[in-house]
Design an enzyme around this catalytic site. Structure first.
Site, PDB file in Angstrom:
ATOM      1  N   ARG A  11     -38.551  26.284   3.075  1.00  0.00           N
ATOM      2  CA  ARG A  11     -39.437  27.890   3.698  1.00  0.00           C
ATOM      3  C   ARG A  11     -38.173  28.926   4.035  1.00  0.00           C
ATOM      4  O   ARG A  11     -37.157  27.335   4.264  1.00  0.00           O
ATOM      5  CB  ARG A  11     -40.779  28.360   4.516  1.00  0.00           C
ATOM      6  CG  ARG A  11     -41.748  28.302   4.165  1.00  0.00           C
ATOM      7  CD  ARG A  11     -41.939  28.912   2.855  1.00  0.00           C
ATOM      8  NE  ARG A  11     -43.850  29.286   3.253  1.00  0.00           N
ATOM      9  CZ  ARG A  11     -43.270  28.808   2.210  1.00  0.00           C
ATOM     10  NH1 ARG A  11     -42.716  28.626   1.203  1.00  0.00           N
ATOM     11  NH2 ARG A  11     -44.878  29.626   1.521  1.00  0.00           N
ATOM     12  N   ASP A  70     -33.923  28.290  -2.813  1.00  0.00           N
ATOM     13  CA  ASP A  70     -35.038  29.001  -3.698  1.00  0.00           C
ATOM     14  C   ASP A  70     -36.045  30.077  -2.518  1.00  0.00           C
ATOM     15  O   ASP A  70     -36.527  30.501  -2.961  1.00  0.00           O
ATOM     16  CB  ASP A  70     -35.260  27.789  -4.610  1.00  0.00           C
ATOM     17  CG  ASP A  70     -37.084  28.443  -4.686  1.00  0.00           C
ATOM     18  OD1 ASP A  70     -36.564  29.093  -5.387  1.00  0.00           O
ATOM     19  OD2 ASP A  70     -38.332  27.537  -4.476  1.00  0.00           O
ATOM     20  N   GLU A 102     -37.732  38.074   2.584  1.00  0.00           N
ATOM     21  CA  GLU A 102     -37.254  37.588   0.666  1.00  0.00           C
ATOM     22  C   GLU A 102     -38.250  38.918   0.403  1.00  0.00           C
ATOM     23  O   GLU A 102     -39.172  39.695   0.327  1.00  0.00           O
ATOM     24  CB  GLU A 102     -38.147  36.339   0.300  1.00  0.00           C
ATOM     25  CG  GLU A 102     -38.398  35.146   0.500  1.00  0.00           C
ATOM     26  CD  GLU A 102     -39.082  34.045  -0.287  1.00  0.00           C
ATOM     27  OE1 GLU A 102     -39.628  34.146  -0.673  1.00  0.00           O
ATOM     28  OE2 GLU A 102     -38.582  32.460   0.459  1.00  0.00           O
ATOM     29  N   HIS A 116     -37.203  31.943  -5.172  1.00  0.00           N
ATOM     30  CA  HIS A 116     -39.177  31.694  -4.622  1.00  0.00           C
ATOM     31  C   HIS A 116     -40.011  30.914  -5.574  1.00  0.00           C
ATOM     32  O   HIS A 116     -40.446  31.366  -5.756  1.00  0.00           O
ATOM     33  CB  HIS A 116     -39.529  32.078  -4.186  1.00  0.00           C
ATOM     34  CG  HIS A 116     -40.716  31.679  -2.922  1.00  0.00           C
ATOM     35  ND1 HIS A 116     -41.288  31.894  -1.692  1.00  0.00           N
ATOM     36  CD2 HIS A 116     -41.098  30.180  -3.047  1.00  0.00           C
ATOM     37  CE1 HIS A 116     -41.627  31.087  -1.551  1.00  0.00           C
ATOM     38  NE2 HIS A 116     -42.004  30.334  -2.255  1.00  0.00           N
ATOM     39  N   LEU A 117     -38.590  29.961  -7.001  1.00  0.00           N
ATOM     40  CA  LEU A 117     -39.613  29.786  -7.966  1.00  0.00           C
ATOM     41  C   LEU A 117     -40.336  28.397  -7.653  1.00  0.00           C
ATOM     42  O   LEU A 117     -40.766  27.404  -8.792  1.00  0.00           O
ATOM     43  CB  LEU A 117     -38.526  29.952  -8.781  1.00  0.00           C
ATOM     44  CG  LEU A 117     -38.024  31.448  -9.445  1.00  0.00           C
ATOM     45  CD1 LEU A 117     -37.024  31.052 -10.412  1.00  0.00           C
ATOM     46  CD2 LEU A 117     -39.066  31.953 -10.064  1.00  0.00           C
ATOM     47  N   GLY A 118     -39.620  27.621  -6.853  1.00  0.00           N
ATOM     48  CA  GLY A 118     -41.150  26.030  -7.211  1.00  0.00           C
ATOM     49  C   GLY A 118     -41.841  26.013  -7.498  1.00  0.00           C
ATOM     50  O   GLY A 118     -42.504  24.864  -8.206  1.00  0.00           O
ATOM     51  N   ALA A 119     -42.518  26.993  -6.974  1.00  0.00           N
ATOM     52  CA  ALA A 119     -44.235  26.930  -7.678  1.00  0.00           C
ATOM     53  C   ALA A 119     -44.636  27.802  -9.181  1.00  0.00           C
ATOM     54  O   ALA A 119     -45.731  27.860  -9.544  1.00  0.00           O
ATOM     55  CB  ALA A 119     -45.395  27.279  -6.662  1.00  0.00           C
TER      56      ALA A 119
HETATM   57  N1  LIG Z   1     -40.585  26.723  -3.120  1.00  0.00           N
HETATM   58  C1  LIG Z   1     -41.848  26.492  -3.478  1.00  0.00           C
HETATM   59  O1  LIG Z   1     -42.040  27.532  -4.411  1.00  0.00           O
HETATM   60  C2  LIG Z   1     -42.847  25.810  -3.134  1.00  0.00           C
HETATM   61  C3  LIG Z   1     -43.333  25.084  -3.480  1.00  0.00           C
HETATM   62  C4  LIG Z   1     -44.403  24.190  -2.616  1.00  0.00           C
HETATM   63  C5  LIG Z   1     -44.591  24.263  -1.641  1.00  0.00           C
HETATM   64  N2  LIG Z   1     -43.605  24.652  -0.514  1.00  0.00           N
HETATM   65  C6  LIG Z   1     -42.992  24.654   0.512  1.00  0.00           C
HETATM   66  O2  LIG Z   1     -42.858  22.800   0.378  1.00  0.00           O
HETATM   67  C7  LIG Z   1     -42.671  22.691   2.286  1.00  0.00           C
HETATM   68  C8  LIG Z   1     -43.392  21.461   2.249  1.00  0.00           C
HETATM   69  O3  LIG Z   1     -44.890  21.616   1.643  1.00  0.00           O
HETATM   70  P1  LIG Z   1     -45.610  20.174   0.711  1.00  0.00           P
HETATM   71  O4  LIG Z   1     -46.466  19.502   0.275  1.00  0.00           O
HETATM   72  O5  LIG Z   1     -44.571  18.303   1.055  1.00  0.00           O
HETATM   73  O6  LIG Z   1     -46.144  19.715   2.660  1.00  0.00           O
HETATM   74  P2  LIG Z   1     -45.946  18.356   3.746  1.00  0.00           P
HETATM   75  O7  LIG Z   1     -46.964  18.564   4.334  1.00  0.00           O
HETATM   76  O8  LIG Z   1     -46.706  17.259   2.748  1.00  0.00           O
HETATM   77  O9  LIG Z   1     -45.210  17.724   3.952  1.00  0.00           O
HETATM   78  C9  LIG Z   1     -44.171  18.192   5.221  1.00  0.00           C
HETATM   79  C10 LIG Z   1     -43.954  17.242   6.024  1.00  0.00           C
HETATM   80  O10 LIG Z   1     -43.150  17.373   7.098  1.00  0.00           O
HETATM   81  C11 LIG Z   1     -43.071  16.890   7.808  1.00  0.00           C
HETATM   82  N3  LIG Z   1     -42.661  17.602   9.314  1.00  0.00           N
HETATM   83  C12 LIG Z   1     -43.382  18.588  10.330  1.00  0.00           C
HETATM   84  N4  LIG Z   1     -42.694  18.350  11.518  1.00  0.00           N
HETATM   85  C13 LIG Z   1     -41.377  17.755  11.123  1.00  0.00           C
HETATM   86  C14 LIG Z   1     -40.173  17.874  11.726  1.00  0.00           C
HETATM   87  N5  LIG Z   1     -40.261  19.016  13.132  1.00  0.00           N
HETATM   88  N6  LIG Z   1     -39.309  17.210  10.931  1.00  0.00           N
HETATM   89  C15 LIG Z   1     -38.960  16.485  10.087  1.00  0.00           C
HETATM   90  N7  LIG Z   1     -40.655  16.469   9.394  1.00  0.00           N
HETATM   91  C16 LIG Z   1     -41.183  17.583   9.819  1.00  0.00           C
HETATM   92  C17 LIG Z   1     -44.710  16.381   7.904  1.00  0.00           C
HETATM   93  O11 LIG Z   1     -44.874  15.220   8.709  1.00  0.00           O
HETATM   94  C18 LIG Z   1     -45.137  16.152   6.837  1.00  0.00           C
HETATM   95  O12 LIG Z   1     -45.110  15.049   6.200  1.00  0.00           O
HETATM   96  C19 LIG Z   1     -43.497  23.638   2.826  1.00  0.00           C
HETATM   97  O13 LIG Z   1     -43.011  24.721   3.916  1.00  0.00           O
HETATM   98  C20 LIG Z   1     -44.246  24.869   1.128  1.00  0.00           C
HETATM   99  O14 LIG Z   1     -44.557  25.901   2.099  1.00  0.00           O
HETATM  100  C21 LIG Z   1     -42.565  25.606  -1.545  1.00  0.00           C
HETATM  101  O1  LIG Z   2     -46.337  27.130  -0.295  1.00  0.00           O
HETATM  102  C1  LIG Z   2     -46.209  27.401  -1.991  1.00  0.00           C
HETATM  103  O2  LIG Z   2     -46.984  26.971  -2.111  1.00  0.00           O
HETATM  104  C2  LIG Z   2     -45.045  28.053  -2.332  1.00  0.00           C
HETATM  105  O3  LIG Z   2     -44.241  28.400  -1.342  1.00  0.00           O
HETATM  106  C3  LIG Z   2     -45.007  28.843  -3.620  1.00  0.00           C
HETATM  107  O4  LIG Z   2     -44.966  30.261  -2.884  1.00  0.00           O
HETATM  108  P1  LIG Z   2     -45.889  31.026  -4.098  1.00  0.00           P
HETATM  109  O5  LIG Z   2     -46.907  30.810  -4.772  1.00  0.00           O
HETATM  110  O6  LIG Z   2     -45.779  32.359  -4.191  1.00  0.00           O
HETATM  111  O7  LIG Z   2     -45.160  31.054  -5.423  1.00  0.00           O
END
Ligand SMILES: NC(=O)c1ccc[n+]([C@@H]2O[C@H](COP(=O)([O-])OP(=O)(O)OC[C@H]3O[C@@H](n4cnc5c(N)ncnc54)[C@H](O)[C@@H]3O)[C@@H](O)[C@H]2O)c1
Ligand SMILES: O=C(O)[C@H](O)COP(=O)(O)O
Length: 524
Positions: A229, A253, A258, A276-279
């Site tokens: 994020r 990403d 955004e 923001h292409l991760g997903a």
């Molecule tokens: N770029 C994308 O398209 C995309 C896609 C999916 C998820 N994400 C983002 O990726 C991130 C992680 O997703 P996830 O599914 O692994 O989540 P998750 O909840 O499984 O993991 C998050 C981890 O962060 C840890 N955490 C929380 N606060 C913390 C801190 N202060 N210091 C260190 N660790 C801490 C938690 O204990 C947890 O283990 C989220 O922000 C999610 O929105 C981005």
């Molecule tokens: O939090 C998420 O699941 C990712 O950031 C993906 O976001 P999006 O669905 O807009 O691609």
């Protein structure tokens, strides 16, 4: 038929469970599309693009569920949804692999200058010396946030021969050892890592967790990645450290805003970016869309959802056991609200018998949702029940007792006002159903359903006849009638059930009968 607004680009194939539901009407439009009537929408499906604010929810009075086809719910005002009794669900693991793979692709691209070299060749250049890269093998990777995505990155990094340091306050040493990673402090990660990647949610604690102070501690030439994020790495501080050459490369990403527009980081050759292409893979989108579509359908079928952000999760088998008590708890709350004629400042619930083996906190919330039904303007359900009680200064107490009054199970609720207290007890009898067995000091036994009339009267010969006479004169059929009294000739009650509610005139005629103390319609 319930209307579902799909406001972001969500996989059509994944929506199959809803498209297939004859009770659902799917509208695929933005929330600000003039053709959308927000007032009729009961479910809203979004990704990260639509900002679900309190103002938007205010325009959607029928909204019951918001589904995020993805993980992060930072685009949804969850506290406001909770206050409005709207369930928020997400699809927590459908895009984990895609995001981990994207992060890894970014890391490899960054180390081997792939985006820069690619553009160069397309510009008809051949600069082999300019794009000499660095191996991943043997490097130390620092992962901040070892959840679903962080763990998948760690697995891949190990296969590439990297050593992995992780910082996550919720990671135990045992789990770290099992995953083959070194559990570290944030400072250790900053000081020892060649590459640092963040995978936490964006919270007040993680916002700017990598800021100037942290960057100062990193190795010269460190590479940083943010595919989680925008804001977890402070973008302004990062720009300074790229400008002064301390940071060797960045892959992003996600951005604080955004799209990022004119952004100080974008001008640097060693900063690579994706929108923001991760997903954004076919697989992830199919996974998350299918998960939320199935959950929304499950919800409208009256079953519990399993990935709620603001509702305690309850498994299907527990739900099946709890379901009969859930209904009677709601009915007791609703009877109380229709019988108590003064402000209530305390609701105390006592569970006894077999019901005490179940998740009674869930039943307490169900009782509260029944209590507030029709009493206040807000849709109160298990999501916002306790909050609503607190806001209205009602103390809610829950106790367990061994005395089930001879029943297998008993739920007893007392509402206390300034002057009086009113108690209702109910039980659920297998193969028979829910029964109210005690009403305001009287033992009785009736089915809490439909149009009821609760009459307090004096126990005198002829009273039942007089009531019957008034109703008969008005062609009103009594479906059932139960009576209860404490002692002969004293106060007594009767509860009658009708096929339709009585009119004010009929109620007033009954109220005028000599033996009647009070009458109270109850509609359940
Ligand atoms: N770029 C994308 O398209 C995309 C896609 C999916 C998820 N994400 C983002 O990726 C991130 C992680 O997703 P996830 O599914 O692994 O989540 P998750 O909840 O499984 O993991 C998050 C981890 O962060 C840890 N955490 C929380 N606060 C913390 C801190 N202060 N210091 C260190 N660790 C801490 C938690 O204990 C947890 O283990 C989220 O922000 C999610 O929105 C981005
Ligand atoms: O939090 C998420 O699941 C990712 O950031 C993906 O976001 P999006 O669905 O807009 O691609």
């Amino acid at each position: 038929m319930y209307q579902i607004l799909v406001a972001d680009a969500i996989s059509e194939e994944g929506l199959y469970p809803l498209l297939n539901d004859t009770n659902a009407e799917i509208i695929q439009k933005k929330t600000d599309d003039p053709e959308v009537d927000l007032s009729t929408i009961e479910a809203l499906l979004v990704r990260s693009a639509t900002k679900v604010t309190d103002e938007l929810m205010a325009e959607m009075p029928k909204l019951k569920i918001i589904a995020r086809a993805g993980v992060g719910v930072d685009n949804i005002d969850v506290p406001a949804a909770t206050k409005r009794g709207i369930i928020v669900i997400n699809a927590p693991d459908g895009n984990t692999i895609s995001t981990a793979e994207h992060t890894f692709a970014m890391m490899a691209s960054l180390m081997r200058n792939i985006p820069q070299a690619h553009s160069s060749v397309k510009n008809l250049e051949w600069k082999r010396n300019q794009y000499v890269g660095t191996e991943l093998f043997g490097k130390s990777l620092g992962i901040v946030g070892m959840g679903r995505i962080g763990s998948e990155i760690a697995k891949r990094a190990k296969v590439f021969g990297m050593s992995v340091l992780v910082f996550d306050p919720f990671l135990t040493k045992e789990r770290a050892a099992k995953l083959g990673v070194e559990s570290s402090t944030l400072d250790e990660i900053l000081q020892r890592s060649d590459i640092i990647t963040v995978h936490t949610p964006l919270t007040p604690e993680t916002r700017g967790i990598i800021n100037e102070e942290a960057l100062k501690k990193t190795k010269k030439g460190v590479r940083l990645l943010n595919c989680a994020r925008g804001g977890i790495i402070d973008e302004q501080d990062l720009a300074k450290y790229v400008a002064n050459g301390h940071v060797g490369g960045v892959a992003l990403d996600v951005f604080e805003t955004e799209p990022p527009g004119e952004h100080p980081l974008l001008k640097y050759e060693n900063v690579i970016v994706t929108p923001h292409l991760g997903a954004s893979t076919k697989e992830a989108q199919l996974n998350v869309a299918t998960q939320v579509a199935q959950e929304v359908r499950t919800y409208f079928e009256g079953n519990p959802v399993s990935n709620s952000i603001n509702l305690p999760a309850i498994s299907k088998d527990i739900y099946e056991k709890i379901q009969p008590f859930y209904q009677i708890s709601k009915q007791i709350g609703n009877i109380l609200t229709q019988c108590v004629k003064e402000g209530v400042h305390e609701l105390s619930i006592t569970y006894s018998g077999s019901v005490t083996d179940l998740e009674t906190a869930y039943l307490t919330k169900a009782m509260l949702s029944g209590f507030f039904k029709g009493r206040i303007d807000v849709n109160v359900n298990e999501v916002n029940a306790l909050l609503t009680a607190k806001e209205r200064g009602i103390t809610v107490g829950e106790k367990i007792s061994t005395d089930a009054f001879g029943y297998d199970n008993c739920i007893s609720v007392t509402a206390k006002g300034e002057e009086n207290a009113f108690t209702v007890r109910g039980t659920f009898i297998d193969h028979y159903g829910p029964r109210i067995v005690y009403l305001n000091g009287f033992n009785i036994d009736f089915l809490p359903e439909g149009n009821l009339l609760y009459i307090q009267h004096m126990d005198r010969p002829g009273v039942i006849g007089h009531v019957g006479q008034v109703l008969g004169d008005h062609h009103i059929n009594i479906a059932t009638m139960q009576v209860g009294r404490k002692q002969a000739g004293g106060e007594a009650i009767m509860v009658l059930a009708f096929d339709k509610p009585l009119s004010d005139k009929e109620l007033s005629l009954l109220n005028n009968l000599d033996e009647i103390v009070s009458i109270n319609p109850i509609i359940l």
